[in-house]
Design a protein around this motif. Structure first.
Motif, PDB file in Angstrom:
ATOM      1  N   LEU A 181      -6.110   3.813   7.769  1.00 58.45           N
ATOM      2  CA  LEU A 181      -6.504   3.457   6.407  1.00 58.45           C
ATOM      3  C   LEU A 181      -5.266   3.434   5.526  1.00 58.45           C
ATOM      4  O   LEU A 181      -4.478   4.379   5.510  1.00 58.45           O
ATOM      5  CB  LEU A 181      -7.497   4.493   5.859  1.00 58.45           C
ATOM      6  CG  LEU A 181      -7.743   4.452   4.340  1.00 58.45           C
ATOM      7  CD1 LEU A 181      -8.534   3.204   3.960  1.00 58.45           C
ATOM      8  CD2 LEU A 181      -8.462   5.720   3.872  1.00 58.45           C
ATOM      9  N   GLN A 182      -5.089   2.349   4.826  1.00 56.37           N
ATOM     10  CA  GLN A 182      -4.087   2.276   3.768  1.00 56.37           C
ATOM     11  C   GLN A 182      -4.825   1.942   2.479  1.00 56.37           C
ATOM     12  O   GLN A 182      -5.770   1.142   2.485  1.00 56.37           O
ATOM     13  CB  GLN A 182      -3.039   1.206   4.079  1.00 56.37           C
ATOM     14  CG  GLN A 182      -2.225   1.497   5.326  1.00 56.37           C
ATOM     15  CD  GLN A 182      -1.185   0.417   5.578  1.00 56.37           C
ATOM     16  OE1 GLN A 182      -0.267   0.234   4.796  1.00 56.37           O
ATOM     17  NE2 GLN A 182      -1.342  -0.304   6.681  1.00 56.37           N
ATOM     18  N   TYR A 183      -4.416   2.545   1.386  1.00 54.30           N
ATOM     19  CA  TYR A 183      -5.145   2.319   0.134  1.00 54.30           C
ATOM     20  C   TYR A 183      -4.214   2.424  -1.061  1.00 54.30           C
ATOM     21  O   TYR A 183      -3.110   2.958  -0.973  1.00 54.30           O
ATOM     22  CB  TYR A 183      -6.301   3.315  -0.004  1.00 54.30           C
ATOM     23  CG  TYR A 183      -5.883   4.772  -0.098  1.00 54.30           C
ATOM     24  CD1 TYR A 183      -5.689   5.370  -1.340  1.00 54.30           C
ATOM     25  CD2 TYR A 183      -5.684   5.542   1.057  1.00 54.30           C
ATOM     26  CE1 TYR A 183      -5.317   6.710  -1.428  1.00 54.30           C
ATOM     27  CE2 TYR A 183      -5.306   6.857   0.973  1.00 54.30           C
ATOM     28  CZ  TYR A 183      -5.131   7.442  -0.277  1.00 54.30           C
ATOM     29  OH  TYR A 183      -4.742   8.757  -0.364  1.00 54.30           O
TER      30      TYR A 183
ATOM     31  N   TYR B  65      -9.582  -6.073   4.780  1.00 58.25           N
ATOM     32  CA  TYR B  65      -9.164  -5.680   3.438  1.00 58.25           C
ATOM     33  C   TYR B  65     -10.379  -5.610   2.535  1.00 58.25           C
ATOM     34  O   TYR B  65     -11.331  -6.381   2.689  1.00 58.25           O
ATOM     35  CB  TYR B  65      -8.171  -6.688   2.874  1.00 58.25           C
ATOM     36  CG  TYR B  65      -6.896  -6.821   3.681  1.00 58.25           C
ATOM     37  CD1 TYR B  65      -5.751  -6.112   3.321  1.00 58.25           C
ATOM     38  CD2 TYR B  65      -6.840  -7.658   4.795  1.00 58.25           C
ATOM     39  CE1 TYR B  65      -4.576  -6.234   4.070  1.00 58.25           C
ATOM     40  CE2 TYR B  65      -5.678  -7.787   5.547  1.00 58.25           C
ATOM     41  CZ  TYR B  65      -4.553  -7.073   5.177  1.00 58.25           C
ATOM     42  OH  TYR B  65      -3.400  -7.201   5.906  1.00 58.25           O
TER      43      TYR B  65
ATOM     44  N   ILE C  45      -8.258  -1.312  -0.245  1.00 60.65           N
ATOM     45  CA  ILE C  45      -8.129  -0.632   1.038  1.00 60.65           C
ATOM     46  C   ILE C  45      -7.817  -1.631   2.145  1.00 60.65           C
ATOM     47  O   ILE C  45      -8.201  -2.804   2.088  1.00 60.65           O
ATOM     48  CB  ILE C  45      -9.401   0.171   1.409  1.00 60.65           C
ATOM     49  CG1 ILE C  45     -10.613  -0.745   1.517  1.00 60.65           C
ATOM     50  CG2 ILE C  45      -9.648   1.276   0.399  1.00 60.65           C
ATOM     51  CD1 ILE C  45     -11.870  -0.030   2.010  1.00 60.65           C
ATOM     52  N   LYS C  46      -7.110  -1.134   3.145  1.00 60.76           N
ATOM     53  CA  LYS C  46      -6.757  -1.918   4.337  1.00 60.76           C
ATOM     54  C   LYS C  46      -7.071  -1.059   5.551  1.00 60.76           C
ATOM     55  O   LYS C  46      -6.511   0.020   5.713  1.00 60.76           O
ATOM     56  CB  LYS C  46      -5.265  -2.279   4.303  1.00 60.76           C
ATOM     57  CG  LYS C  46      -4.756  -2.972   5.558  1.00 60.76           C
ATOM     58  CD  LYS C  46      -3.253  -3.222   5.449  1.00 60.76           C
ATOM     59  CE  LYS C  46      -2.702  -3.863   6.710  1.00 60.76           C
ATOM     60  NZ  LYS C  46      -1.221  -4.078   6.622  1.00 60.76           N
ATOM     61  N   ILE C  47      -8.002  -1.517   6.365  1.00 61.84           N
ATOM     62  CA  ILE C  47      -8.414  -0.742   7.536  1.00 61.84           C
ATOM     63  C   ILE C  47      -8.085  -1.523   8.811  1.00 61.84           C
ATOM     64  O   ILE C  47      -8.480  -2.674   8.964  1.00 61.84           O
ATOM     65  CB  ILE C  47      -9.918  -0.428   7.501  1.00 61.84           C
ATOM     66  CG1 ILE C  47     -10.251   0.422   6.264  1.00 61.84           C
ATOM     67  CG2 ILE C  47     -10.351   0.309   8.764  1.00 61.84           C
ATOM     68  CD1 ILE C  47     -11.718   0.751   6.124  1.00 61.84           C
TER      69      ILE C  47
ATOM     70  N   TYR D 289       0.839  -1.193   0.000  1.00 58.73           N
ATOM     71  CA  TYR D 289       0.000   0.000   0.000  1.00 58.73           C
ATOM     72  C   TYR D 289       0.876   1.247   0.000  1.00 58.73           C
ATOM     73  O   TYR D 289       1.881   1.313   0.706  1.00 58.73           O
ATOM     74  CB  TYR D 289      -0.940  -0.012   1.202  1.00 58.73           C
ATOM     75  CG  TYR D 289      -2.023  -1.056   1.067  1.00 58.73           C
ATOM     76  CD1 TYR D 289      -3.224  -0.752   0.441  1.00 58.73           C
ATOM     77  CD2 TYR D 289      -1.822  -2.357   1.526  1.00 58.73           C
ATOM     78  CE1 TYR D 289      -4.217  -1.713   0.284  1.00 58.73           C
ATOM     79  CE2 TYR D 289      -2.800  -3.329   1.378  1.00 58.73           C
ATOM     80  CZ  TYR D 289      -3.997  -2.994   0.753  1.00 58.73           C
ATOM     81  OH  TYR D 289      -4.968  -3.955   0.586  1.00 58.73           O
TER      82      TYR D 289
ATOM     83  N   LEU E  79     -15.457   6.824   3.982  1.00 56.55           N
ATOM     84  CA  LEU E  79     -14.334   7.478   3.324  1.00 56.55           C
ATOM     85  C   LEU E  79     -14.745   8.846   2.807  1.00 56.55           C
ATOM     86  O   LEU E  79     -15.900   9.072   2.432  1.00 56.55           O
ATOM     87  CB  LEU E  79     -13.828   6.644   2.136  1.00 56.55           C
ATOM     88  CG  LEU E  79     -13.267   5.252   2.442  1.00 56.55           C
ATOM     89  CD1 LEU E  79     -12.835   4.582   1.142  1.00 56.55           C
ATOM     90  CD2 LEU E  79     -12.100   5.331   3.410  1.00 56.55           C
TER      91      LEU E  79
END
Length: 206
Positions: free
Chosen positions: A44-46, A188, A69-71, A33, A87
């Motif tokens: 949040l990673q996206y 994810y 996305i990874k939360i 990410y 978001l």
């Protein structure tokens, strides 16, 4: 001497540029990410730019971006994505997240679009030789279109259908809308958003 009609050369060029695309699975759990954002203990990673070939062209044509996305929920309570946490863009505007089925219908390839290869069916390959007067003389013709047309049409339709099936399965597997993200848990997802840009995203806690 053998030669191929100009029309066949034209079709070969179209084939090289217009054949069905494979779908390369994204696997959000294993990708790197690029962007990160955190709010109230929730990170949040996206990542944009996940698709290639025909699927990428579908994104551009329809004004859609597929985003992984990874939360990670490091807060003290469970959260529901789409209700407790959503978001938005960095400028505060809301992000329009498309329904899963709508994303698939927008991005999928159309197997029927490859039926035009059947127009190759009447194509013949002609063989010539030089006669005693030094002039080219046709000696035979081979109906290669009977194999080429249906073969290319059927092959591309099967390939497109198989690729679409992989896309649909992955969208379903990583459909995060309405998902509960428990305390200490990481989820994810793959989401489709209506946008022509790659604007920065952030979390909005309700």
């Amino acid at each position: 001497m053998k030669f191929i009609k100009t029309s066949l050369l034209f079709i070969v060029v179209l084939y090289l540029t217009g054949c069905a695309s494979n779908y390369k699975t994204i696997q959000p759990r294993g990708i790197n990410y690029i962007s990160t954002n955190e709010n109230d203990g929730i990170s949040l990673q996206y990542r944009y730019d996940l698709l290639d070939k025909k699927y990428e062209k579908k994104e551009e044509k329809n004004g859609v971006k597929l985003v992984a996305i990874k939360i990670t929920n490091n807060s003290d309570q469970d959260l529901i994505f789409g209700k407790d946490v959503t978001l938005e863009y960095e400028n505060g505007n809301g992000v329009y997240i498309m329904e899963n089925e709508k994303v698939f219908k927008t991005l999928k390839q159309s197997p029927a679009s490859f039926l035009w290869y059947l127009l190759l069916t009447p194509l013949n390959l002609y063989t010539t030789k030089t006669n005693s007067y030094g002039l080219p003389e046709q000696t035979s013709s081979t109906p290669i279109g009977l194999i080429l047309g249906p073969g290319l049409a059927g092959g591309n339709m099967i390939a497109a259908g198989s690729a679409n099936k992989k896309l649909k399965a992955e969208l379903l597997e990583y459909n995060i809308s309405g998902t509960v993200i428990e305390k200490g848990e990481t989820k994810y997802g793959l989401i489709g958003i209506r946008t022509d840009t790659y604007d920065a995203l952030k979390l909005k806690i309700q």
